[in-house]
Write a protein that holds these residues in place. Structure first.
Motif, short mmCIF file in Angstrom:
data_model
loop_
_atom_site.label_atom_id
_atom_site.label_comp_id
_atom_site.label_asym_id
_atom_site.label_seq_id
_atom_site.Cartn_x
_atom_site.Cartn_y
_atom_site.Cartn_z
N TYR A 1 0.81 -1.22 0.00
CA TYR A 1 0.00 0.00 0.00
C TYR A 1 0.84 1.27 0.00
O TYR A 1 2.00 1.27 0.40
CB TYR A 1 -0.88 0.07 1.26
N ASP B 1 -6.34 12.17 -6.81
CA ASP B 1 -7.59 11.57 -6.31
C ASP B 1 -7.89 11.96 -4.87
O ASP B 1 -9.00 11.68 -4.37
CB ASP B 1 -7.52 10.04 -6.41
N ASN B 2 -6.93 12.58 -4.19
CA ASN B 2 -7.09 12.91 -2.76
C ASN B 2 -6.66 14.35 -2.49
O ASN B 2 -5.82 14.62 -1.63
CB ASN B 2 -6.29 11.94 -1.90
N TRP C 1 -4.12 1.47 10.49
CA TRP C 1 -3.77 2.88 10.37
C TRP C 1 -2.79 3.38 11.42
O TRP C 1 -2.28 4.49 11.31
CB TRP C 1 -5.04 3.75 10.43
N LYS D 1 -0.23 4.68 2.00
CA LYS D 1 -1.23 5.24 2.91
C LYS D 1 -0.90 6.70 3.18
O LYS D 1 0.28 7.09 3.21
CB LYS D 1 -1.26 4.49 4.24
N LYS E 1 -8.44 13.79 7.00
CA LYS E 1 -8.69 12.85 5.92
C LYS E 1 -7.63 11.76 5.94
O LYS E 1 -6.47 11.99 6.29
CB LYS E 1 -8.65 13.58 4.56
N LYS E 2 -8.03 10.54 5.56
CA LYS E 2 -7.06 9.47 5.39
C LYS E 2 -7.47 8.65 4.17
O LYS E 2 -8.66 8.56 3.83
CB LYS E 2 -6.95 8.59 6.63
N SER E 3 -6.48 8.07 3.51
CA SER E 3 -6.76 7.30 2.30
C SER E 3 -5.58 6.36 2.02
O SER E 3 -4.49 6.53 2.58
CB SER E 3 -6.98 8.23 1.11
N TYR E 4 -5.84 5.36 1.19
CA TYR E 4 -4.76 4.46 0.78
C TYR E 4 -5.04 3.96 -0.62
O TYR E 4 -6.16 4.05 -1.16
CB TYR E 4 -4.63 3.28 1.75
N VAL E 5 -3.99 3.43 -1.25
CA VAL E 5 -4.13 2.82 -2.56
C VAL E 5 -3.32 1.53 -2.58
O VAL E 5 -2.23 1.45 -1.99
CB VAL E 5 -3.65 3.79 -3.68
#
Length: 376
Positions: A22, A71-72, A299, A24, A39-43
């Motif tokens: 990932y 995208d974020n 996380w 993150k 905000k938090k996100s992952y790919v």
């Protein structure tokens, strides 16, 4: 530029963590007494892109970084990021020095590193940094030192630069996890972070690292075999630390960070097989409830990276595996801000006086023309 930012810097700094699987990212903000999760996100990363924690296709990696940022946009409000890299190619150890102030301790550490054979390579080929452990031992300054070969880190630095990011600091997952965990209090604790390809054992004291070791997991055929493996390595780490490196006290508590359903069976097995006290991973409970409750095993390490972004840059002395430390980097960026600000002010002043001069010439020309008309 917002002039108030020059004197009261409130940079938006994103924490980013890279692993085999990932990317993150987390953006935090701090109010007077709370930490807010903005905000938090992952790919997911394609299989094989990160192999043995090395970038195998930098062009593809940069493209993924660019798309992740696009995208974020709510996360990436600025280009400033703190990067957390895998722990397995970062080497660490504790060293003792006489009680010194920070500047003299820094000189002593650098002199020691330059004269003693600590590194597995020439000092010119490694990035290294240190941070002081809270004083618990009379007449000693305990220093935690980390280093890694430049070739292990330069590709990450280069990729983030190509993707348009400004790296504020580069740390590693074990250090980020130590900053995040708040459960050990004033006692020594052991965090067992189980990743997709290995286990990182981190001995933690007051949110500082005392010991870090990465063990690569071989092929496992069953839950029972996996449980036995973890127990064996856990015993080795505990016995080693409690015997040879227990200046701050012996390990009393343990926390397993494992974001998969097999965690429950593993913890139950370890509780029966060891005499350690098991604690659930958790962040500081004084934070905003919604923030703390949203940080689970998946996380928690990257959350520790993002927490570093809330530290005042001018006083950030945590480890950074780059050529320039965060404190020095902050001073340079602030100096550049002053230079750009005064450049902007100078340009405005020049334009203002140019317009004033042109206006004066125009006005004088109008007066002279009017005077000529009256006398003619």
């Amino acid at each position: 530029m917002n002039i108030s930012q020059l004197f009261y810097p409130t940079e938006k700094i994103v924490g980013i963590e890279i692993s085999k699987q990932y990317i993150k990212a987390i953006l935090l903000e701090k109010t007077k007494d709370k930490v807010l999760m903005r905000k938090k996100s992952y790919v997911d990363l394609p299989s094989g892109l990160i192999l043995d924690h090395q970038i195998k296709d930098k062009k593809a990696f940069v493209e993924i970084l660019n798309k992740f940022r696009q995208d974020n946009k709510e996360i990436f409000r600025s280009k400033n990021v703190i990067l957390s890299i895998p722990s397995n190619f970062v080497f660490t150890y504790l060293s003792s020095f006489p009680v010194l102030d920070y500047e003299n301790l820094n000189k002593a550490v650098n002199l020691s590193l330059a004269t003693d054979m600590f590194f597995p390579d020439d000092v010119e080929n490694v990035y290294y940094d240190w941070e002081e452990i809270p004083k618990e031992i009379p007449d000693k300054s305990e220093v935690f030192i980390s280093f890694s070969k430049k070739e292990n880190i330069d590709d990450y630095i280069s990729a983030f630069s190509e993707a348009g990011f400004d790296l504020v600091a580069v740390e590693f997952g074990a250090r980020s996890l130590a900053r995040a965990l708040s459960i050990f209090g004033d006692s020594v604790g052991l965090a067992v972070n189980i990743l997709s390809d290995g286990i990182n054992f981190s001995v933690i004291f007051k949110n500082k690292l005392l010991f870090s070791n990465f063990y690569k997991i071989p092929e496992i055929r069953s839950q029972e075999e996996f449980n036995a493996l973890v127990k064996r390595k856990l015993s080795e780490v505990v016995n080693f630390y409690n015997t040879d490196q227990n200046s701050f006290g012996k390990i009393q508590n343990i926390s397993v960070v494992f974001p998969y359903e097999e965690k429950k069976a593993l913890v139950e097995f370890l509780k029966k097989e060891t005499s350690l006290n098991f604690l659930d991973p958790a962040v500081d409970g004084s934070m905003l409830k919604e923030t703390a409750s949203s940080i689970d095993d998946f996380w928690i390490s990257i959350f520790g990276t993002a927490l570093r972004g809330l530290l005042p840059r001018e006083s950030d002395k945590d480890i950074s595996l780059m050529t320039v430390g965060t404190e020095e980097s902050f001073k340079k960026r602030k100096l550049m801000s002053y230079m750009f600000l005064w450049g902007d002010i100078s340009s405005v002043v020049v334009i203002f006086f140019s317009l004033l001069f042109a206006g004066s010439l125009f006005f004088m020309n109008m007066l002279l023309t009017d005077t000529k008309v009256k006398f003619s």
